[in-house]
Scaffold this active site. Structure first.
Site, mmCIF file in Angstrom:
data_model
loop_
_atom_site.group_PDB
_atom_site.id
_atom_site.type_symbol
_atom_site.label_atom_id
_atom_site.label_comp_id
_atom_site.label_asym_id
_atom_site.label_seq_id
_atom_site.Cartn_x
_atom_site.Cartn_y
_atom_site.Cartn_z
ATOM 1 N N GLU A 136 0.794 -1.329 -0.148
ATOM 2 C CA GLU A 136 -0.002 0.064 -0.039
ATOM 3 C C GLU A 136 0.705 1.268 -0.092
ATOM 4 O OE1 GLU A 136 -2.908 -0.101 -0.563
ATOM 5 O OE2 GLU A 136 -3.994 -1.908 0.136
ATOM 6 N N ASP A 283 -4.622 -9.484 -8.451
ATOM 7 C CA ASP A 283 -4.959 -8.687 -9.349
ATOM 8 C C ASP A 283 -3.914 -8.319 -10.357
ATOM 9 O OD1 ASP A 283 -4.458 -7.569 -7.197
ATOM 10 O OD2 ASP A 283 -6.432 -6.593 -7.047
ATOM 11 N N GLU A 395 -12.586 0.482 -9.407
ATOM 12 C CA GLU A 395 -11.715 -0.543 -10.581
ATOM 13 C C GLU A 395 -12.866 -0.717 -11.497
ATOM 14 O OE1 GLU A 395 -9.312 -1.572 -7.034
ATOM 15 O OE2 GLU A 395 -11.450 -1.439 -7.138
#
Length: 919
Positions: A136, A283, A395
């Site tokens: 992150e 992902d 997304e």
């Protein structure tokens, strides 16, 4: 989306006690411009209006990392109840401000960008004693600094803004890069998942460095930021470390399927979770392989991506679905649901040039959104809610933008319009935009992640913006996974990194899709503007009609005897023939100590590989059947919606139901102004009946039974009641909801609805009373739609009822109720801190909707009593016992966790042995 402050066109103002952040305010102003692009007949907001509104929101939650939009203050790590892994993104480094820097330039707010950069340079400290997520911090903070630097030097070259800038953001990025490097001190080169910004790794004061596992995306989503840092600064070490991590992941792929798992051991390289998909945990690993080729021009990255993509389309893609599979047996589905993070994949397929499946999956996701207003955090293959949260993920908006860029189809502008309308209608609150706690009820979380401004605002603005609306050429940049902009000219700058481990054993793949890698979209649809529509049309009703539960692959249809040997709905545990079929499929029965029968499949014990597949299919059917049976016995959470000025229905609080009084899912909602009862605990006759008469009474939890409180406020003339937890700081974010139980007597005399709020949610109503005196709320089974014109009126209309939505509860939510035959004790499945020792309220539990967005590996097991049981999902905090005077309460006892684990210990070992054998 329009401005996030209250009082659009009505002259009302947001609460002044804690205005929100500068970046949020500025970005919100710009989104008005985006909204005006498609709002027919609506005049754009004037510059003077924007400046006036911006000034009213300048004092903000800064320098906190995030905004808490319900309580109108900043989220500072350590000062709020821990949210677990979610808080790993917070490092006391003004996360939202840094993450949103380049958004301001995209929105043509160059003066605000210049001011924001000065704030970062003046106030942000990266040397904090805080343990943060490497992943992150890389994509949000390092990426935010690099994106800000990229556009700062662009503006400086243009000659009007940033003339004082001398690479200060880049120097901060370099400082942060060196702080992250100790995380790579492993034999594999895969980074530790967390690091202490001040003390690094494995020191006593660091409080981290003992982890053994990381997710594939966590280790594989570094190359863009680290390579850009190396190319900008000439320090090659960053790109080298990121390449080494990618090289290791590539070498550890499952060689027969060319898939990667979700979780890997950073020291040994063993796969810890062997399921594979394109959603959570994997992902952005795939995304960064393709984008690394685009940014860096290294063919090995393209070869790796193409190899993985071929495997994805062969095994995971079941148009329009994308379902996880086992990496060593890719013909077997690993789960029957999909998570929201896979919504990025159609956008990546556009970059790949494979447009047809991108359109199909995107359309399926859009139909789910139209059903639930937002994309649930997870949903099943027949489009039921699996995890009900929606943290305003961007997304889907990202994929919508790229599909519009590729096709030019105005349909995708309509999709974007729907997204904006839903955000304004359901997520906008007086101090920003609040994440949805439950898309079924419309309740909110006090949460607005930094990616909402970094990505969602950016993609929606770009979707509607014309080329002349952007002050630079967006085609000269590539988007990182956090939508930060890195210039493509980096591919020819400082190319001094040695490629020690290029792609090995790469085989040319016979796949015509590869012809379109990094395509020119202008020639993809030369003569057929209806191409995209022809692909979407068959999927228009896919959600309402529901896909068949059992998805049969082509290979399976070719096997002899396509009919399954035994369907879950037909199974009888007393039928010897059925038991023999189960044995052949490798499924065994385990009799648990509480009298239940549990099914467990060991694939290696099946008579053949086909029988093993039949067994897995049977187990999946049994899980869905058990879920359906359990669903029928459940009650979903309820909603408390604040509908008076200046909230106008924009604040929705998650509430627990009661076992007595009207069921709000069957009766009309209750609407009224709130009043605090006296005494506040409601345990005796009220002394202020005139204040409570015709209103919804607020009562404090504790000192007597819930039903007694209900009778007392009902006798005073109240039309409803809200019980507020007396345990300060408790919240539905961190504690499971429960169902308020009766007092063991006949409760048919209670005719008013009663709901329960934890302390944090209750304080929002109490604060509103202190500030506005008269506060009106709606008690309902789910939040009601708001009339867009309601905010221009003095009071909202009571006729604004939404079309009733299907009340669906996922199989991960369970009601654990107390045994009727044990009146002396009440077993409560709740957070220990949420129960007061002096509390004599009787409660039955209803599970929290909070779920882990990255669950551990799911072995197929199920129980035949209607409860769906996963090995990992059983590791929940078990119930706490409290004394209760109630002689009559519902339900059944919860089996202690130690007993469950003891029963399953042998099965866990068997699964581990099975996995080793299969590999």
């Amino acid at each position: 989306m329009s401005e996030a402050g209250g009082g659009r066109g009505s002259g009302s103002s947001v609460p002044q006690r804690a205005p929100w952040s500068l970046v949020a305010a500025t970005a919100a102003l710009c989104l008005v411009s985006a909204t005006s692009v498609w709002t027919a007949g609506a005049a754009p907001m004037s510059r003077e209006e924007k400046q006036k509104l911006g000034l009213s929101l300048q004092e903000h939650a800064y320098p906190a990392d995030e905004l808490m939009p319900l309580t109108c203050r900043g989220r500072v790590r350590g000062q709020e109840p821990s949210r677990g892994d979610v808080d790993d993104a917070l490092g006391k480094f003004s996360l939202t401000l840094i993450d949103s820097l380049d958004t301001l330039v995209v929105l043509n707010k160059t003066k605000e960008f210049e001011d924001a950069v000065r704030k970062v340079l003046r106030d942000v400290n990266l040397d904090n004693d805080v343990v943060v997520s490497v992943f992150e911090t890389n994509i949000r903070v390092l990426g935010g600094l690099l994106g800000g630097h990229s556009l700062a030097i662009m503006l400086k070259e243009k000659g009007e803004y940033m003339q004082w800038y001398n690479d200060e953001l880049l120097q901060m990025a370099k400082q942060l890069g060196y702080k992250l490097l100790p995380a790579f001190n492993t034999t594999s080169g895969l980074p530790y998942p967390r690091i202490n910004l001040k003390f690094g790794i494995r020191k006593p004061e660091a409080r981290t460095g003992t982890e053994t596992d990381t997710c594939t995306a966590c280790a594989g989503t570094l190359i863009l930021e680290f390579a850009a840092l190396s190319r900008f600064t000439g320090a090659t070490i960053f790109e080298e470390y990121a390449r080494k991590a990618l090289d290791f992941l590539w070498e550890k792929r499952q060689r027969s399927s060319n898939l990667v798992g979700v979780t890997i051991n950073i020291h040994t390289g063993d796969w810890v979770r062997k399921d594979s998909g394109v959603g959570a945990g994997i992902d952005s690993y795939y995304e960064y392989l393709l984008k690394a080729y685009v940014l860096l021009g290294d063919d090995s990255f393209l070869e790796r991506f193409n190899t993985h993509y071929d495997a994805i389309m062969r095994y995971i893609s079941q148009p329009p679905l994308l379902l996880d599979v086992h990496i060593h047996k890719p013909m077997l589905n690993a789960r029957t649901w999909m998570d929201a993070l896979l919504a990025f994949f159609p956008g990546l397929q556009v970059l790949k040039g494979d447009i047809r499946p991108a359109i199909e999956t995107h359309e399926m996701l859009y139909q789910v959104i139209k059903k639930h207003n937002f994309l649930p955090e997870a949903f099943t293959t027949d489009f039921r809610v699996h995890w009900a949260q929606h943290p305003l993920r961007p997304e889907f908006a990202e994929s919508t933008y790229f599909l519009y860029k590729a096709t030019g189809d105005p349909y995708y502008l309509e999709v974007g319009k729907t997204l904006i309308e839903n955000l304004n209608k359901y997520a906008r609150v007086p101090c920003g935009f609040a994440a949805m706690k439950d898309v079924r009820t419309g309740s909110h979380e006090d949460r607005m992640d930094s990616f909402f401004l970094a990505e969602m605002f950016k993609y929606l603005y770009l979707l509607f913006a014309d080329k002349e609306d952007i002050i630079f050429d967006i085609e000269d940049y590539i988007f990182t996974t956090e939508a930060h902009l890195l210039p493509l000219w980096l591919s020819t700058t400082n190319q001094r990194v040695s490629k020690k481990n290029t792609t090995s054993e790469y085989t040319e793949l016979d796949d015509s899709n590869f012809d379109w890698t990094c395509p020119n979209t202008q020639i993809l649809f030369p003569n057929d503007p209806l191409y995209a529509q022809s692909i979407r049309e068959p999927l228009k009703n896919v959600v309402d009609k529901s896909c068949p539960r059992g998805i049969i692959r082509v290979e399976e249809s070719l096997r002899s005897g396509a009919k399954p040997p035994l369907r879950a709905r037909d199974f009888m545990a007393t039928n010897p023939e059925h038991l023999e079929i189960l044995k052949k499929m490798g499924v065994s029965l385990i009799h648990l100590k509480d009298g239940r029968v549990q099914l467990v499949q060991h694939a290696i014990q099946a008579a053949s590989s086909i029988d093993a597949e039949d067994g897995l299919r049977f187990m999946q059917e049994m899980i869905e059947l058990s879920s359906q049976q359990q669903k029928e016995q459940q009650l979903p959470p309820r909603a408390v919606q604040i509908i008076s000025h200046p909230f106008f229905g924009r604040v929705v609080l998650t509430a627990g139901p009661a076992q007595f009084g009207p069921d709000l899912s069957k009766h009309k909602e209750t609407r009224g102004f709130v009043a605090i009862s006296k005494p506040y605990n409601g345990c005796s006759e009220l002394t202020n009946p005139e204040a409570v008469m015709g209103k919804i009474a607020l009562i404090q939890r504790g000192q007597c039974m819930f039903a007694e409180k209900a009778r007392n406020i009902q006798n005073a003339g109240a039309i409803g009641g809200i019980v507020i937890d007396d345990n300060e700081g408790s919240s539905s974010d961190t504690a499971p909801l429960f169902q308020m139980a009766g007092d063991g007597k006949d409760t048919d005399d209670i005719k008013i609805p009663m709901l329960f709020l934890f302390s944090k949610e209750g304080s929002i109503i109490l604060d509103a009373i202190r500030e506005y005196e008269e506060v009106e709320v709606l008690l309902s089974d789910k939040a009601k739609d708001r009339d867009p014109e309601m905010e221009n009126e003095e009071q909202p209309s009571s006729e604004n009822d939404s079309q009733s939505a299907e009340q669906i509860t996922s199989r991960s939510q369970e009601i654990d109720l107390v045994d009727q035959e044990s009146p002396e004790e009440s077993s409560v499945n709740s957070h220990p801190e949420s129960l007061s020792p002096v509390d004599t309220d009787s409660a039955a539990s209803i599970s929290s909707s909070e779920q882990d967005s990255n669950p551990t590996e799911n072995h197929e097991t199920t129980s035949l009593d209607g409860e769906c049981t996963d090995l990992d999902n059983q590791l929940q905090e078990q119930s706490e016992t409290e004394e209760d005077s109630s002689p009559n309460v519902w339900g059944k006892k919860v089996q202690p966790i130690d007993s469950i684990l003891a029963d399953w210990n042998e099965d866990i070992e068997a699964f581990e042995m099975m996995d080793k054998d299969e590999l």
